[in-house]
Design an enzyme around this catalytic site. Structure first.
Site, short mmCIF file in Angstrom:
data_model
loop_
_atom_site.label_atom_id
_atom_site.label_comp_id
_atom_site.label_asym_id
_atom_site.label_seq_id
_atom_site.Cartn_x
_atom_site.Cartn_y
_atom_site.Cartn_z
N GLU A 198 -7.32 2.80 -12.91
CA GLU A 198 -6.63 3.96 -12.34
C GLU A 198 -5.44 4.35 -13.21
OE1 GLU A 198 -7.80 3.58 -7.60
OE2 GLU A 198 -5.71 3.29 -8.16
N HIS A 206 -26.53 21.51 3.35
CA HIS A 206 -26.74 21.95 1.97
C HIS A 206 -25.87 23.17 1.69
CE1 HIS A 206 -28.75 22.90 -1.77
NE2 HIS A 206 -28.82 24.17 -1.36
N GLU A 266 -9.08 -7.34 -22.11
CA GLU A 266 -9.86 -7.87 -20.99
C GLU A 266 -10.38 -9.27 -21.36
OE1 GLU A 266 -10.76 -6.94 -17.69
OE2 GLU A 266 -11.50 -8.99 -17.96
N GLY A 299 -9.60 -4.12 -14.23
CA GLY A 299 -10.05 -3.98 -12.84
C GLY A 299 -9.65 -2.59 -12.34
N CYS A 318 0.83 -1.21 0.00
CA CYS A 318 0.00 0.00 0.00
C CYS A 318 0.86 1.26 0.00
CB CYS A 318 -0.93 -0.01 1.22
SG CYS A 318 -1.78 1.53 1.48
C1 LIG Z 1 -1.23 -0.17 -7.71
C2 LIG Z 1 -2.04 -0.53 -6.50
C3 LIG Z 1 -2.95 0.38 -6.00
C4 LIG Z 1 -3.71 0.06 -4.88
N1 LIG Z 1 -4.60 0.97 -4.42
C5 LIG Z 1 -5.34 0.68 -3.34
C6 LIG Z 1 -6.25 1.63 -2.82
O1 LIG Z 1 -6.37 2.74 -3.34
N2 LIG Z 1 -6.95 1.31 -1.72
C7 LIG Z 1 -6.83 0.08 -1.11
O2 LIG Z 1 -7.50 -0.16 -0.12
N3 LIG Z 1 -5.97 -0.85 -1.59
C8 LIG Z 1 -5.23 -0.57 -2.68
N4 LIG Z 1 -4.33 -1.50 -3.14
C9 LIG Z 1 -4.25 -2.81 -2.45
C10 LIG Z 1 -3.44 -2.70 -1.17
O3 LIG Z 1 -2.17 -2.18 -1.48
C11 LIG Z 1 -3.30 -4.07 -0.51
O4 LIG Z 1 -4.57 -4.64 -0.35
C12 LIG Z 1 -2.65 -3.94 0.86
O5 LIG Z 1 -1.38 -3.38 0.72
C13 LIG Z 1 -2.54 -5.31 1.54
O6 LIG Z 1 -1.93 -5.12 2.77
P1 LIG Z 1 -1.20 -6.34 3.54
O7 LIG Z 1 -0.77 -5.77 4.85
O8 LIG Z 1 -2.07 -7.53 3.53
O9 LIG Z 1 0.06 -6.72 2.64
P2 LIG Z 1 1.25 -5.88 2.04
O10 LIG Z 1 0.97 -4.44 2.01
O11 LIG Z 1 1.60 -6.55 0.77
O12 LIG Z 1 2.42 -6.09 3.10
C14 LIG Z 1 3.00 -7.33 3.35
C15 LIG Z 1 4.39 -7.11 3.91
O13 LIG Z 1 4.90 -8.36 4.36
C16 LIG Z 1 6.28 -8.45 4.07
N5 LIG Z 1 6.63 -9.86 4.04
C17 LIG Z 1 6.21 -10.81 3.18
N6 LIG Z 1 6.69 -12.02 3.52
C18 LIG Z 1 7.46 -11.84 4.64
C19 LIG Z 1 8.18 -12.70 5.49
N7 LIG Z 1 8.23 -14.03 5.29
N8 LIG Z 1 8.84 -12.16 6.54
C20 LIG Z 1 8.79 -10.84 6.78
N9 LIG Z 1 8.09 -9.98 6.02
C21 LIG Z 1 7.42 -10.46 4.96
C22 LIG Z 1 6.39 -7.73 2.73
O14 LIG Z 1 7.72 -7.27 2.53
C23 LIG Z 1 5.39 -6.60 2.88
O15 LIG Z 1 6.00 -5.43 3.37
C24 LIG Z 1 -3.54 -1.21 -4.24
C25 LIG Z 1 -2.60 -2.12 -4.74
C26 LIG Z 1 -1.86 -1.78 -5.84
C27 LIG Z 1 -0.86 -2.77 -6.36
#
Ligand SMILES: Cc1cc2nc3c(=O)[nH]c(=O)nc-3n(C[C@H](O)[C@H](O)[C@H](O)COP(=O)(O)OP(=O)(O)OC[C@H]3O[C@@H](n4cnc5c(N)ncnc54)[C@H](O)[C@@H]3O)c2cc1C
Length: 585
Positions: A272, A545, A288, A267, A122
């Site tokens: 975006e 409003h 698509e 999607g 994120c």
């Molecule tokens: C281009 C793009 C735009 C987006 N825009 C939006 C938006 O506007 N709004 C929204 O709600 N969502 C958005 N998302 C989705 C959102 O980014 C994800 O849903 C969110 O980041 C998921 O969070 P998370 O904590 O599950 O995982 P992540 O953010 O992926 O974090 C996981 C972390 O775990 C770490 N990790 C992995 N394995 C290990 C391990 N074994 N040991 C230690 N560390 C590890 C990784 O390095 C990472 O830092 C977007 C995604 C993308 C790609």
């Protein structure tokens, strides 16, 4: 087992500050009276500047000292001696971060283990930099729209932009927010351990970085949350070179602006990026697999989105086809060649040449190296970690693995940042013995195009199926932005909102909005669903409003609940309220 020396050294090397500690032992479910400060909408807590911080050498003494008034916001040293931590979180994206903050608020001693960068997808490769690009490119689009501006009596000269400057805005924002997140953890006493973590047994995790003997260790924890997130999914046959064929990870760096880009997948991520690229002068072709663009969106909203976000822009599309083979090119020298195959017949139907390809075909869970067999679990056939509704990890026989939870993209329940964070908070509640389940039907989603699209709950197509299956009458209330004074003042009358509800009970099943600031407007509806408010409860609420919120007011007022549920509704409560207020005064 005590945390290894290496872990301690690593924490010190990272400069992680230990914050003032409260009582040495707090009950596991005790609610710390933390006064949380929210700064980025992802349940972030007080910034370091607001909180007294002491060095790690004072930690033990501070833990025994009487509790100063504001020190209750920091992590409590509650690990009972058997474990290094009450809670270890593997992965510090927004899911892990949200869980850590809430766990500290609940009095737990917490460590996060992060293998790459705090903030995860994120902050570094997702929501944050993409919204920075959308903000800058959206401004360019707006200022170049002479017809729109002159309709308000505004004239502008030539509008230009600097690609590198736009890219720097996205990079700087990501790094600022990453810093904020890190400080927010340090300031409340969360230990940040660096390395890739893997299970080495129940309640035990080893972490480290390849080739780094100075980093790593082994820690034990009473409870462990997996929050390892996701990475871009790339279908077979598409080699990523990071230059002419790339994913969102590369596209967010905005290293160049191709004249013509194909975006595979329509999607929210693909949409975006189409908004960004077309605003900055790039032509777009969508590829698509299914027969219509924007699968997953409510059909009526998708049709209007197509009119507003695609048809009037330099965008064309191929639907019902997949990019079966992609041959990378050389920027400015050789085009990328894409072979298109009919999704149903599997016959090759076309070949197109473009300057670049963005692969936006979804996200794949990231669980590499976690060693789930050590806890008796395994990922499902799509690679997600199996969990129940309390976010507890299930073993290969479908039984709960004690003390292990999985949240966020890695469990695949709802791959959005705020869902990850909400699941993290929910998991911590369950860890603290307060049963909690996230109602995913109340979690809003948004696409930050110009105009924005947002929704919560089910689509009209699904609501119609539910009405048939369960035998209730479906109510559909609709309104347009064209009747909204605020939208018209902005000359932004394009857009609509729609609410799906049960006519017999007034239960809200879904709300969909496309129009100016739709992403902000959806929360009145999502909060209503989350708190179980029915249409008849909210239709008498008052909206200022002129505001865009009156779009929702119109939706609610346009709904008609039938039968006994309609009686004794919010009208009666609203009528009674002033008397009560007068009496109280
Ligand atoms: C281009 C793009 C735009 C987006 N825009 C939006 C938006 O506007 N709004 C929204 O709600 N969502 C958005 N998302 C989705 C959102 O980014 C994800 O849903 C969110 O980041 C998921 O969070 P998370 O904590 O599950 O995982 P992540 O953010 O992926 O974090 C996981 C972390 O775990 C770490 N990790 C992995 N394995 C290990 C391990 N074994 N040991 C230690 N560390 C590890 C990784 O390095 C990472 O830092 C977007 C995604 C993308 C790609």
């Amino acid at each position: 087992m005590a945390a290894s020396m290496a872990a301690t050294q690593q924490r010190l090397a990272l400069g992680a500050k230990q914050a003032t500690f409260g009582p040495a032992v707090a009950p596991r479910s005790a609610k710390a009276n933390a006064s949380a400060k929210r700064f980025n909408g992802l349940v972030a807590e007080a910034m370091s500047s607001c909180i007294p911080v002491v060095s790690s050498s004072r930690r033990t003494a501070a833990a025994r000292a009487p509790l100063p008034a504001r020190s209750s916001v920091v992590a409590q040293a509650t690990a009972d001696g058997k474990f290094d931590y009450d809670l270890v979180i593997i992965g510090c994206g927004v899911g892990g971060h949200g869980a850590a903050l809430h766990a500290v608020e609940c009095g737990l001693k917490v460590a996060v283990i992060e293998g790459h960068d705090i903030g995860g997808t994120c902050v570094n490769r997702g929501c944050v930099p993409s919204k920075a690009l959308l903000a800058a490119s959206g401004r360019v689009r707006e200022m170049r729209d002479k017809a729109h501006l002159s309709a308000m009596g505004v004239q502008v000269g030539a509008v230009s932009f600097d690609r590198a400057g736009v890219a720097a805005h996205a990079k700087d924002l990501a790094s600022n927010i990453q810093g904020n997140l890190k400080r927010s953890l340090e300031s409340i006493g969360v230990d940040i351990l660096t390395g890739q973590a893997k299970f080495v047994g129940p309640q035990k995790v080893r972490y480290g970085l390849p080739g780094r003997v100075d980093i790593g260790g082994e820690v034990t924890a009473r409870d462990i949350i997996i929050a390892t997130g996701s990475v871009p999914f790339v279908p077979p046959g598409i080699p990523i070179d990071g230059k002419t064929v790339f994913t969102s990870d590369h596209a967010l760096k905005l290293e160049w602006l191709p004249n013509w880009i194909a975006i595979i997948g329509s999607g929210y991520i693909g949409l975006e990026f189409s908004d960004v690229y077309t605003a900055l002068g790039t032509e777009v072709t969508f590829i698509e697999a299914v027969d219509n663009l924007m699968p997953g969106f409510d059909r009526e909203i998708a049709r209007l989105a197509q009119r507003l976000l695609i048809n009037g822009r330099p965008i064309d599309y191929h639907t019902g086809v997949i990019a079966s083979k992609v041959t990378p090119g050389v920027p400015g020298v050789k085009p990328v060649v894409i072979e298109l195959t009919d999704f149903k017949t599997k016959e090759k139907v076309d070949e197109i040449e473009v300057d670049a390809v963005l692969v936006a075909t979804g996200r794949a869970p990231y669980t590499n190296g976690l060693n789930l067999p050590a806890i008796g679990s395994a990922t499902d056939r799509r690679g997600f970690v199996p969990v129940n509704e309390k976010m507890q990890v299930l073993d290969t026989a479908g039984k709960v693995v004690p003390h292990v939870y999985c949240i966020g993209d890695a469990n695949g329940k709802y791959m959005l940042a705020h869902a990850a964070s909400a699941q993290g908070i929910s998991a911590v509640e369950n860890i603290c013995g307060r049963p909690h389940v996230v109602n995913h039907l109340s979690v809003p989603a948004a696409c930050f195009t110009h105009p924005e699209v947002s929704f919560v709950g089910v689509t009209q197509e699904r609501a119609e199926e539910l009405a048939k299956e369960q035998g209730f009458k479906l109510g559909v209330s609709k309104t347009s932005f064209k009747g909204n004074s605020k939208a018209l003042a902005e000359k932004e009358g394009d857009g609509m909102a729609k609410m799906l509800y049960r006519k017999d009970t007034g239960e809200i099943l879904g709300v969909h909005i496309i129009g100016l600031h739709a992403a902000d407007l959806i929360h009145e509806a999502s909060n209503a669903i989350a708190t179980g408010q029915r249409v008849q409860d909210i239709k008498f609420c008052v909206h200022a409003h002129p505001t865009l919120s009156e779009v929702l007011d119109e939706l609610f007022k346009g709904a008609h609940v039938e039968g006994p549920a309609a009686a004794g509704n919010g009208a009666a409560k609203a009528a009674a309220a002033p008397k009560a207020a007068v009496a109280a005064a």
